[in-house]
Design a protein around this motif. Sequence first.
Motif, short mmCIF file in Angstrom:
data_model
loop_
_atom_site.label_atom_id
_atom_site.label_comp_id
_atom_site.label_asym_id
_atom_site.label_seq_id
_atom_site.Cartn_x
_atom_site.Cartn_y
_atom_site.Cartn_z
N UNK A 1 -33.22 -30.16 -8.72
CA UNK A 1 -32.21 -29.19 -9.75
C UNK A 1 -31.30 -27.77 -8.61
N UNK A 2 -31.66 -28.21 -7.29
CA UNK A 2 -31.20 -26.43 -6.71
C UNK A 2 -29.54 -27.37 -6.84
N UNK A 3 -28.87 -26.27 -6.34
CA UNK A 3 -26.85 -26.18 -6.62
C UNK A 3 -26.81 -25.05 -6.03
N UNK A 4 -26.56 -26.09 -4.69
CA UNK A 4 -26.03 -25.12 -3.44
C UNK A 4 -24.77 -24.99 -3.91
N UNK A 5 -23.61 -23.90 -3.19
CA UNK A 5 -22.41 -23.21 -3.32
C UNK A 5 -21.94 -23.43 -1.92
N UNK A 6 -20.40 -23.85 -1.95
CA UNK A 6 -19.93 -23.81 -0.69
C UNK A 6 -19.84 -22.34 0.02
N UNK A 7 -20.15 -22.97 1.65
CA UNK A 7 -20.36 -21.93 2.34
C UNK A 7 -19.12 -20.56 1.86
N UNK A 8 -19.40 -19.57 1.85
CA UNK A 8 -18.59 -18.25 1.76
C UNK A 8 -18.34 -17.15 2.90
N UNK A 9 -18.25 -16.57 3.03
CA UNK A 9 -18.16 -15.41 4.06
C UNK A 9 -18.90 -14.20 3.26
N UNK A 10 -19.72 -13.38 4.71
CA UNK A 10 -19.93 -12.86 4.25
C UNK A 10 -19.96 -11.45 5.58
N UNK A 11 -19.00 -10.33 5.12
CA UNK A 11 -19.15 -9.45 6.62
C UNK A 11 -20.81 -8.44 6.20
N UNK A 12 -20.89 -8.60 7.82
CA UNK A 12 -22.48 -8.32 8.39
C UNK A 12 -22.58 -6.14 8.14
N UNK A 13 -21.25 -5.73 8.24
CA UNK A 13 -21.41 -4.78 8.25
C UNK A 13 -21.76 -3.77 7.17
N UNK A 14 -22.81 -3.11 7.17
CA UNK A 14 -23.26 -1.58 5.72
C UNK A 14 -21.83 -1.13 5.78
N UNK A 15 -21.69 -1.11 4.57
CA UNK A 15 -20.48 0.24 3.91
C UNK A 15 -21.95 1.11 3.12
N UNK A 16 -20.70 2.40 3.75
CA UNK A 16 -20.87 3.03 3.02
C UNK A 16 -19.70 4.72 3.00
#
Length: 486
Positions: free
Chosen positions: A135-150
């Motif tokens: 039952x694994x249901x993986x999404x397509x690859x998506x972008x994730x910005x690695x910078x921590x926001x504050x």
Amino acid sequence: MSNEKATMEKVVALCKRRGFIFQSSEIYGGIGGFWDYGPLGVELKRNIKEAWWRDMVSGHDDTQTIDGAPARYGMVGLDTTIIMHPQVWKASGHFDMFYDMFVDCRTCKARFRADHVQDSQCPRKPSKKPGEHGDCDLTDPREFNLMFKTYVGALLDPTAEAYLRPETAQGIFVNFKNVVSTSRVKVPFGIAQIGKSFRNEITPRNFTFRSREFEQMEIEFFCAPETSHDWYAYWRDRRVEWYTSLGLKSEKLQLREHGPNERAHYSCGTADIEYAFPFLPKGEFGELEGVSHRSDFDLRSHMEGKLVRDGDELVVERNEHGQPRHPGSGKDLSYFDDTTQTKYVPHVIEPSAGADRATLAFLCEAYSEDAIPDEKGVPQERVVLRLHPRLAPVKVAIFPLIKKEGQPEQAAEIYRDLKRRWNVFYDEKGSIGKRYRRQDESGTPFCVTVDHQTSVDGTVTLRERDTTEQQRIKITDLTGFLEEHL
Ligand code: ATP
């Protein structure tokens, strides 16, 4: 007597047992990707950073051409802030392009780096790879910005958004003009910085190797464009040599030149200095440091605005109104070379090292196990950290053999004397064999023991960590011996 026994489990266990590295916020269950350095770890990491600073910056001789360098050069340092003007990250390209691709599982809500799915574990039992449960249901690859926001200031609105720096380098580039106009450096020269960086890694792993908060030791080296390839070759070799000079063995260390497809779009040469970390399969290496030829990309970005590649050229990326998509500072960051009477934007060579990965590599390299005879001559297994004396957290341990006959007082006097110069440890508890072994595990290169003979002839026993050989030495000769060997 080899460190082939340095499995990751053993190194991690030693780090915990001896107080080198702890999980951050451990009493609350820890927080993924964050690590604390304990009493011995902080000394080790400081010694690594100090060795780097001494060898690259404060000890650099700019009065002559040093071995292998194309010319004489200068070196200075900086210490810049972690939070910078948000436009820095827009012009540098990090705002748009500093991301990893990730994949989510809609069933178990776990998140994986897209390029790590095959070697990741689904958090559910029985343990399988992501996607392998029915039952694994993986999404397509998506972008994730690695910078921590504050947020800076009291308002939590978009105008107050800022980022924790993901590298120390940009603090150097934006101060290029300040350094040139206030110090007497002339191109070619380097600016060095050691400091914390933050990346919201999707899958922090392998102990401190991939953390979310880590320290970098970076040099931005500025040179004339026509000399840049020679300087790139110089820094690549110089940096490999630095690791070997401090004990990383050449068969575990490799320099890997990136192919054109692996390089960043602005780079005309990148090499990774890699180490065969024990968590990797045999024959594989992990990055310790990247050495990159960055051309004039960085200084131009901070002058003109975010650059993109157009064929062989780097050009300012424009919005639909023809304006720079992310404007630069508009300040002139070019350099006037008074020897050649020319003006140009310097090219940059960047040796960028991680202090935590270096610490981990030196720990893994130093870890070894052997057997040495105890007081009764029976072989006892021991763990010994064969750290280079420059890196060892404690340089000398001082013991009285017994806790009477004035021995503790004599030992404490030696301790106080040596402590003025080095990090020295005093211990009077437990059998002498146990005290030696505790120091072996901590990587202490020398132990000094005061015994019955000391009050007779002013000598002590000096024991060497790696060979366990002992010699008698006069107390008055100790400082000279240590000066020579540390
Ligand atoms: P990787 O490919 O392993 O993510 P990178 O190529 O992104 O690394 P750089 O941006 O070149 O790394 O950073 C320079 C150095 O900073 C690396 O060689 C490494 O020593 C250190 N470093 C980078 N990311 C991390 C991290 N998440 N944890 C610890 N050290 C890091």
